[in-house]
Design a protein around this motif. Sequence first.
Motif, PDB file in Angstrom:
ATOM      1  N   GLY A  28       0.797  -1.214   0.000  1.00 35.36           N
ATOM      2  CA  GLY A  28       0.000   0.000   0.000  1.00 35.36           C
ATOM      3  C   GLY A  28       0.833   1.268   0.000  1.00 35.36           C
ATOM      4  N   GLN A  29       0.133   2.375  -0.063  1.00 39.26           N
ATOM      5  CA  GLN A  29       0.733   3.710  -0.155  1.00 39.26           C
ATOM      6  C   GLN A  29       1.682   3.999   0.993  1.00 39.26           C
ATOM      7  OE1 GLN A  29      -2.209   6.927  -0.422  1.00 39.26           O
ATOM      8  NE2 GLN A  29      -0.998   8.037   1.092  1.00 39.26           N
ATOM      9  N   ALA A  30       2.851   4.554   0.644  1.00 42.89           N
ATOM     10  CA  ALA A  30       3.852   4.990   1.622  1.00 42.89           C
ATOM     11  C   ALA A  30       4.373   3.845   2.473  1.00 42.89           C
ATOM     12  CB  ALA A  30       3.298   6.109   2.513  1.00 42.89           C
ATOM     13  N   ASN A  31       4.303   2.626   1.966  1.00 44.00           N
ATOM     14  CA  ASN A  31       4.809   1.453   2.670  1.00 44.00           C
ATOM     15  C   ASN A  31       5.868   0.749   1.834  1.00 44.00           C
ATOM     16  OD1 ASN A  31       3.131   0.500   5.298  1.00 44.00           O
ATOM     17  ND2 ASN A  31       1.834   1.714   3.943  1.00 44.00           N
ATOM     18  N   SER A  32       6.782   0.092   2.517  1.00 40.60           N
ATOM     19  CA  SER A  32       7.807  -0.714   1.862  1.00 40.60           C
ATOM     20  C   SER A  32       7.332  -2.158   1.769  1.00 40.60           C
ATOM     21  CB  SER A  32       9.109  -0.652   2.660  1.00 40.60           C
ATOM     22  OG  SER A  32       8.967  -1.359   3.888  1.00 40.60           O
ATOM     23  N   HIS A  33       8.237  -3.050   1.405  1.00 39.39           N
ATOM     24  CA  HIS A  33       7.883  -4.464   1.268  1.00 39.39           C
ATOM     25  C   HIS A  33       7.484  -5.100   2.592  1.00 39.39           C
ATOM     26  CE1 HIS A  33      12.051  -4.897   2.717  1.00 39.39           C
ATOM     27  NE2 HIS A  33      11.736  -6.135   3.050  1.00 39.39           N
ATOM     28  N   HIS A  34       7.782  -4.447   3.722  1.00 37.83           N
ATOM     29  CA  HIS A  34       7.446  -5.025   5.028  1.00 37.83           C
ATOM     30  C   HIS A  34       5.933  -5.147   5.238  1.00 37.83           C
ATOM     31  CE1 HIS A  34      11.511  -5.350   6.414  1.00 37.83           C
ATOM     32  NE2 HIS A  34      11.744  -4.075   6.165  1.00 37.83           N
ATOM     33  N   TRP A  35       5.159  -4.440   4.451  1.00 39.73           N
ATOM     34  CA  TRP A  35       3.691  -4.587   4.444  1.00 39.73           C
ATOM     35  C   TRP A  35       3.292  -6.057   4.377  1.00 39.73           C
ATOM     36  CZ3 TRP A  35      -0.453  -0.925   3.803  1.00 39.73           C
ATOM     37  CH2 TRP A  35      -1.612  -1.383   3.195  1.00 39.73           C
ATOM     38  N   TRP A  36       4.089  -6.857   3.658  1.00 43.40           N
ATOM     39  CA  TRP A  36       3.755  -8.256   3.420  1.00 43.40           C
ATOM     40  C   TRP A  36       4.384  -9.218   4.426  1.00 43.40           C
ATOM     41  CZ3 TRP A  36      -0.130  -9.367   0.404  1.00 43.40           C
ATOM     42  CH2 TRP A  36      -0.499  -8.463  -0.604  1.00 43.40           C
ATOM     43  N   ASP A  37       5.155  -8.724   5.364  1.00 44.20           N
ATOM     44  CA  ASP A  37       5.866  -9.615   6.289  1.00 44.20           C
ATOM     45  C   ASP A  37       4.946 -10.606   7.011  1.00 44.20           C
ATOM     46  OD1 ASP A  37       8.226  -8.456   5.547  1.00 44.20           O
ATOM     47  OD2 ASP A  37       8.655  -7.519   7.487  1.00 44.20           O
ATOM     48  N   PRO A  38       3.771 -10.198   7.497  1.00 44.30           N
ATOM     49  CA  PRO A  38       2.957 -11.150   8.260  1.00 44.30           C
ATOM     50  C   PRO A  38       2.358 -12.286   7.432  1.00 44.30           C
ATOM     51  CG  PRO A  38       2.375  -8.878   8.812  1.00 44.30           C
ATOM     52  CD  PRO A  38       3.220  -8.831   7.575  1.00 44.30           C
ATOM     53  N   VAL A  39       2.257 -12.105   6.114  1.00 42.69           N
ATOM     54  CA  VAL A  39       1.543 -13.116   5.316  1.00 42.69           C
ATOM     55  C   VAL A  39       2.379 -13.723   4.193  1.00 42.69           C
ATOM     56  CG1 VAL A  39      -0.700 -12.094   5.812  1.00 42.69           C
ATOM     57  CG2 VAL A  39       0.526 -11.377   3.764  1.00 42.69           C
ATOM     58  N   ARG A  40       3.592 -13.277   4.030  1.00 47.86           N
ATOM     59  CA  ARG A  40       4.398 -13.779   2.912  1.00 47.86           C
ATOM     60  C   ARG A  40       4.575 -15.290   2.976  1.00 47.86           C
ATOM     61  NH1 ARG A  40       9.361 -10.361   0.468  1.00 47.86           N
ATOM     62  NH2 ARG A  40       9.661 -11.548  -1.452  1.00 47.86           N
ATOM     63  N   ALA A  41       4.682 -15.822   4.181  1.00 51.10           N
ATOM     64  CA  ALA A  41       4.855 -17.266   4.341  1.00 51.10           C
ATOM     65  C   ALA A  41       3.628 -18.056   3.889  1.00 51.10           C
ATOM     66  CB  ALA A  41       5.171 -17.590   5.800  1.00 51.10           C
ATOM     67  N   ASP A  42       2.472 -17.393   3.771  1.00 50.04           N
ATOM     68  CA  ASP A  42       1.263 -18.081   3.311  1.00 50.04           C
ATOM     69  C   ASP A  42       1.392 -18.534   1.864  1.00 50.04           C
ATOM     70  OD1 ASP A  42       0.266 -17.441   5.775  1.00 50.04           O
ATOM     71  OD2 ASP A  42      -1.175 -15.954   5.061  1.00 50.04           O
TER      72      ASP A  42
END
Length: 259
Positions: A28-42
């Motif tokens: 999302g806006q003004a976010n880095s790739h860490h936005w996906w950290d909680p679900v990337r393992a899914d």
Amino acid sequence: MGTALAADGTRVAYQLDGEGPPLVLLAGQANSHHWWDPVRADFGGYRTITLDWRGTGDSDRPDVVYSTEGFADDVIAVLDDAGIESADVYGTSMGGRVAQWLAARYPQRVRRLVLGCTSPGKKHGHERSHEIRRALAQADQAGRDRILLDLMYTPAWLANNPGPYYVLGDRTMPTYARGRHLVASNNHDAWDELPNIKAPTLILHGADDLFSPAANADLLATRIPDARAHVLPNARHAYFHEYRTIASQLVRDFLNPTP
């Protein structure tokens, strides 16, 4: 880790993880790739590709005009640098706006498309209320964070999940870059391009999303050929975190349909 060179010379940092078919995850806006950290393992079994939007993370932060179309071109630069000819694409919030341009203007690069909690933008989209915009524009950072978290998650989930939270924006961004992101997202208007999307498309949205109203899901589904919408009851903007068990499985099932 890798670094792609955009057409204007901006360096765009990206991250690769896992093995399998490529899946691009757009934040999302003004976010880095860490936005996906909680679900990337899914998404085990995929080679996931994320990036730091220009202005965030390890990417360059030029003080120039940003746009969702330009962000889409940055994604293409990343795919080119990584040697990926085509990929599935899952974009949420502003990342979903960027994904619209990707699929419409680079149809050969997008196999299947998932648009989450997003909008066609401008006059055709359903936008958040003026009251919410004013609340998010307040000078007090803690106040903005409280409002944003309430828009992202239900009170019950927040009570049981004290953080860290990955949707509050990249704190390392300079003020000008944060403003450039806001303008880019606000100026998004892909309405005329949506019928050109060729990729099968799944649209996900939280029913109680006030940040990007859920009415956008059906709007996109009627505008994009071969698209279907799934609205998650009780979910707010960050449905992909709070309802990850349901949402991630919906995405996986869509990307790999049973014959």
